[in-house]
Design a protein around this motif. Structure first.
Motif, PDB file in Angstrom:
ATOM      1  N   ARG A  38       0.873  -1.190   0.000  1.00 57.56           N
ATOM      2  CA  ARG A  38       0.000   0.000   0.000  1.00 57.56           C
ATOM      3  C   ARG A  38       0.903   1.231   0.000  1.00 57.56           C
ATOM      4  O   ARG A  38       1.354   1.688   1.043  1.00 57.56           O
ATOM      5  CB  ARG A  38      -0.925   0.003   1.215  1.00 57.56           C
ATOM      6  CG  ARG A  38      -1.990  -1.080   1.198  1.00 57.56           C
ATOM      7  CD  ARG A  38      -2.907  -0.982   2.419  1.00 57.56           C
ATOM      8  NE  ARG A  38      -3.464   0.358   2.583  1.00 57.56           N
ATOM      9  CZ  ARG A  38      -3.186   1.188   3.602  1.00 57.56           C
ATOM     10  NH1 ARG A  38      -2.330   0.801   4.553  1.00 57.56           N
ATOM     11  NH2 ARG A  38      -3.738   2.370   3.673  1.00 57.56           N
ATOM     12  N   ASP A  40       0.248   4.269  -0.503  1.00 55.39           N
ATOM     13  CA  ASP A  40      -0.287   5.508   0.081  1.00 55.39           C
ATOM     14  C   ASP A  40       0.158   5.676   1.530  1.00 55.39           C
ATOM     15  O   ASP A  40       0.074   6.773   2.090  1.00 55.39           O
ATOM     16  CB  ASP A  40      -1.813   5.553  -0.016  1.00 55.39           C
ATOM     17  CG  ASP A  40      -2.485   4.323   0.588  1.00 55.39           C
ATOM     18  OD1 ASP A  40      -1.837   3.265   0.682  1.00 55.39           O
ATOM     19  OD2 ASP A  40      -3.663   4.442   0.971  1.00 55.39           O
ATOM     20  N   ASP A 167       8.967   9.111  -1.523  1.00 53.86           N
ATOM     21  CA  ASP A 167       7.631   9.388  -2.040  1.00 53.86           C
ATOM     22  C   ASP A 167       7.738  10.045  -3.414  1.00 53.86           C
ATOM     23  O   ASP A 167       8.693  10.779  -3.693  1.00 53.86           O
ATOM     24  CB  ASP A 167       6.889  10.316  -1.081  1.00 53.86           C
ATOM     25  CG  ASP A 167       5.469  10.583  -1.530  1.00 53.86           C
ATOM     26  OD1 ASP A 167       4.602   9.722  -1.295  1.00 53.86           O
ATOM     27  OD2 ASP A 167       5.219  11.665  -2.126  1.00 53.86           O
ATOM     28  N   ARG A 190       1.882   7.218 -10.042  1.00 55.03           N
ATOM     29  CA  ARG A 190       1.007   8.066  -9.241  1.00 55.03           C
ATOM     30  C   ARG A 190       0.638   9.361  -9.965  1.00 55.03           C
ATOM     31  O   ARG A 190      -0.241  10.095  -9.525  1.00 55.03           O
ATOM     32  CB  ARG A 190       1.692   8.406  -7.911  1.00 55.03           C
ATOM     33  CG  ARG A 190       2.172   7.186  -7.118  1.00 55.03           C
ATOM     34  CD  ARG A 190       1.037   6.267  -6.699  1.00 55.03           C
ATOM     35  NE  ARG A 190       0.107   6.928  -5.811  1.00 55.03           N
ATOM     36  CZ  ARG A 190       0.255   7.001  -4.486  1.00 55.03           C
ATOM     37  NH1 ARG A 190       1.315   6.430  -3.917  1.00 55.03           N
ATOM     38  NH2 ARG A 190      -0.638   7.606  -3.738  1.00 55.03           N
TER      39      ARG A 190
END
Length: 241
Positions: A38, A40, A167, A190
């Motif tokens: 995951r 996120d 990120d 993303r």
């Protein structure tokens, strides 16, 4: 960028024969058992992907089997690419689990570009080192960006054996020792494009994914068999295969 030879780009690579069926089946079973990520939750993703990266990167027979398998799997071989600063060999791609796994192969010529990525990622440095700098800015990331308004707030040498997770929104630079090799685990895309600005002249450009690139661009970045064989020989020389 200089256009690279692409003759036979999907052909087999005789420098590394297909893995024995039993080895390939064992490797595929292990990879299929990996957990989903995951992305996120970047801290949780870092924990899981660091463990996966070390599991693969520290097991030379497994890494060799995955590379050999990828050479003879057309949908993976088609993802091998050459770029100005680094080349890549994709060894596993499971988008449903959030796992694209590849080798990042740093070229000899390097320059600083402040950039982000279309995806979040974990990198396990197998050979060589990074000089890694994180940046902040107060301006839009577009063609109007002023290179003097990117401020470094973290600088660290990243040696072989270290894992880092980033990120997709984080701006950074990595200047590597020549032929630095990393095992990369990246998330699905993303965003559509990644921002880049060259530090020495302020030139801005964007990196897109394969689905949004022209056929000409895809041919330009495709890794030839000759280039692939070069990297296989270097990986063997470094004791990584």
């Amino acid at each position: 960028m200089t256009t690279r030879q692409v003759d036979g780009v999907l052909g087999p690579a005789p420098a590394l024969a297909p893995p024995p069926p039993a080895d390939a089946a064992e490797a595929e079973a292990l990879m299929a058992s990996l957990p989903s990520v995951r992305w996120d939750d970047i801290e949780a993703a870092a924990e899981i992907t660091t463990a996966i990266a070390r599991r693969i990167g520290d097991d030379r027979p497994l890494l060799r089997t995955l590379v050999a398998r990828a050479l003879h799997t057309p949908e993976l071989r088609a993802k091998f690419e050459c770029h100005a600063l680094d080349d890549k060999i994709v060894i596993w791609d499971d988008q449903e689990k959030g796992l694209r796994i590849r080798l990042r192969l740093a070229n000899t010529d390097q320059y600083e570009r402040v950039h982000n990525h279309r995806y979040s990622f974990t990198a396990y440095i197998l050979h060589g080192a990074y000089r890694h700098t994180l940046y902040a800015t107060d301006q839009p990331l577009d063609e109007t960006a002023d290179v003097s308004r990117f401020w470094a707030h973290f600088v660290r040498e990243e040696p072989a054996g270290r894992c880092i997770t980033l990120d997709h929104e984080q701006l950074h630079t990595t200047v590597t020792e020549p032929e630095t090799i990393s095992l990369m685990i990246q998330s699905p895309a993303r965003k559509k494009r990644a921002f880049m600005i060259r530090r020495d002249d302020g030139q801005v450009w964007y990196r897109y994914g394969a689905a949004d690139e022209s056929a000409e661009r895809r041919l330009e970045v495709a890794m030839s068999d000759d280039r692939l064989h070069h990297w296989l020989s270097r990986l063997k020389a470094f004791g990584l295969l």
